[in-house]
Design an enzyme around this catalytic site. Structure first.
Site, PDB file in Angstrom:
ATOM      1  N   ASP A  47       0.830  -1.218   0.000  1.00 11.07           N
ATOM      2  CA  ASP A  47       0.000   0.000   0.000  1.00 11.07           C
ATOM      3  C   ASP A  47       0.865   1.268   0.000  1.00 11.07           C
ATOM      4  O   ASP A  47       0.736   2.126   0.879  1.00 11.07           O
ATOM      5  CB  ASP A  47      -0.942   0.030   1.203  1.00 11.07           C
ATOM      6  CG  ASP A  47      -1.773  -1.220   1.355  1.00 11.07           C
ATOM      7  OD1 ASP A  47      -2.056  -1.873   0.336  1.00 11.07           O
ATOM      8  OD2 ASP A  47      -2.152  -1.550   2.502  1.00 11.07           O
ATOM      9  N   GLU A 218     -11.622  -1.350  -3.828  1.00 14.42           N
ATOM     10  CA  GLU A 218     -11.035  -0.601  -2.714  1.00 14.42           C
ATOM     11  C   GLU A 218      -9.848   0.208  -3.211  1.00 14.42           C
ATOM     12  O   GLU A 218      -9.584   0.291  -4.407  1.00 14.42           O
ATOM     13  CB  GLU A 218     -10.605  -1.553  -1.593  1.00 14.42           C
ATOM     14  CG  GLU A 218      -9.603  -2.620  -1.996  1.00 14.42           C
ATOM     15  CD  GLU A 218      -9.322  -3.616  -0.877  1.00 14.42           C
ATOM     16  OE1 GLU A 218      -9.947  -3.533   0.185  1.00 14.42           O
ATOM     17  OE2 GLU A 218      -8.455  -4.498  -1.085  1.00 14.42           O
TER      18      GLU A 218
END
Length: 329
Positions: A47, A218
């Site tokens: 991420d 997402e």
């Protein structure tokens, strides 16, 4: 950053042109996806989010215990630079079950300060929160906790993780976020504080996917270019090592609040999305994109998994076809 070979870049351009003509992804397009550009040093990341400092250094923050920091002077060689919270972040533990692992940071620079939005949750839980920190330098231990931005629970239809700050053409501040449940959302922020606006409290829907795929969308990021806002997201499933099916998708809108549509004109709120990057060869589950405008190109950062299941930092450049849709090279 070292680019991929001329043949691969050409194949990607051809694939992008073909997509523009026929409006649909094909199996042959997938094989033309580029491998990540060369990165060295500390390349383990999950991420990632990146900002470029006024001195030209790249500052990357990623998921990890107390949020991990890396730096680079050339976008190739990366080194560890400590953590955001060397002494821990006790205000997050009600959402993490006491763990120090914090997720999906988003770093940017405004008003001479670095702004960091990040998530606290546990895997598969809707009991989640997004917090804000600021720093004058971005260095480890220099961050000040600014408070809770938004939280979620079973009383709402969204999951408050994966934040991304976006500033629109009028200078208004927005936060997009979301993971599974009813998809990607957008809220207004107060630029004076960086926290949620008290004047505009609407939660706007930007993208969703059907229950047949578990609502798997997402990791949103909004990138403004030309007359469009591009909403990049991740479809399908992360965090399964080499079995991950994550892929980077995009839609666009003339307004930051939407509606966003894909290349075929399908609304992202109806499951639409145009594929930018997907698994190929030994690159598994590329996703959780971040886009950084740089001097040579718009740069796509993401993570992917190796054949052994290790999470690695991926970097490619983005180009834009004649119809203003992005492709990676």
């Amino acid at each position: 950053m070292t680019r991929t070979g001329r043949r691969v870049a050409t194949l990607v351009a051809v694939a992008a042109t073909g997509l523009a003509l026929n409006g649909m992804a094909t199996a042959s397009a997938a094989v033309a996806y580029p491998n990540p550009g060369r990165v060295t040093g500390s390349t383990g990341a999950h991420d990632p989010s990146v900002v470029k400092t006024p001195t030209g250094t790249y500052l990357l923050v990623h998921t990890g215990n107390n949020l991990s920091i890396k730096t680079s002077t050339d976008r190739i060689a990366w080194r560890n630079a400590g953590t955001v919270w060397p002494n821990g972040a006790p205000w997050t533990t009600a959402y993490t079950g006491g763990a120090a692992n914090l997720w999906a940071p988003d770093i940017s620079r405004h008003n001479g300060q670095y702004y960091l939005y990040y998530s606290a949750s546990t895997f598969g839980s809707q009991r989640s929160a997004i917090f804000l920190a600021t720093s004058p330098t971005g260095a480890a231990g220099s961050w000040t906790h600014r408070g809770l931005v938004i939280e979620s629970s079973s009383s709402v239809n969204y999951n408050a993780i994966d934040p991304n700050l976006a500033v629109d053409a009028n200078g208004l501040w927005w936060l997009t976020f979301g993971s599974f449940w009813s998809g990607i959302k957008l809220i207004r922020l107060d630029p004076a504080t960086g926290l949620r606006s008290t004047l505009d409290t609407a939660v706007r829907a930007l993208a969703t996917r059907p229950s047949s795929v578990s609502g798997s969308v997402e990791a949103p990021v909004i990138h403004r270019r030309g007359g469009f806002y591009y909403l990049f997201t991740s479809f399908d499933f992360c965090c399964r090592g080499a079995d991950s099916t994550y892929r980077v998708m995009v839609g666009r809108s003339a307004s930051i609040t939407g509606p966003y549509v894909d290349r075929n004109g399908v609304a992202l709120t109806a499951g639409g999305g145009t594929e930018v990057l997907a698994s190929h060869g030994s690159v598994h589950g590329p996703g959780h994109p971040a886009v950084l405008p740089d001097v040579d190109a718009d740069v796509l950062f993401y993570h992917y998994y190796t054949d052994t299941g290790a999470a690695r930092l991926g970097i490619n450049l983005l180009a834009w076809d004649p119809t203003a849709w992005p492709y990676a090279y």
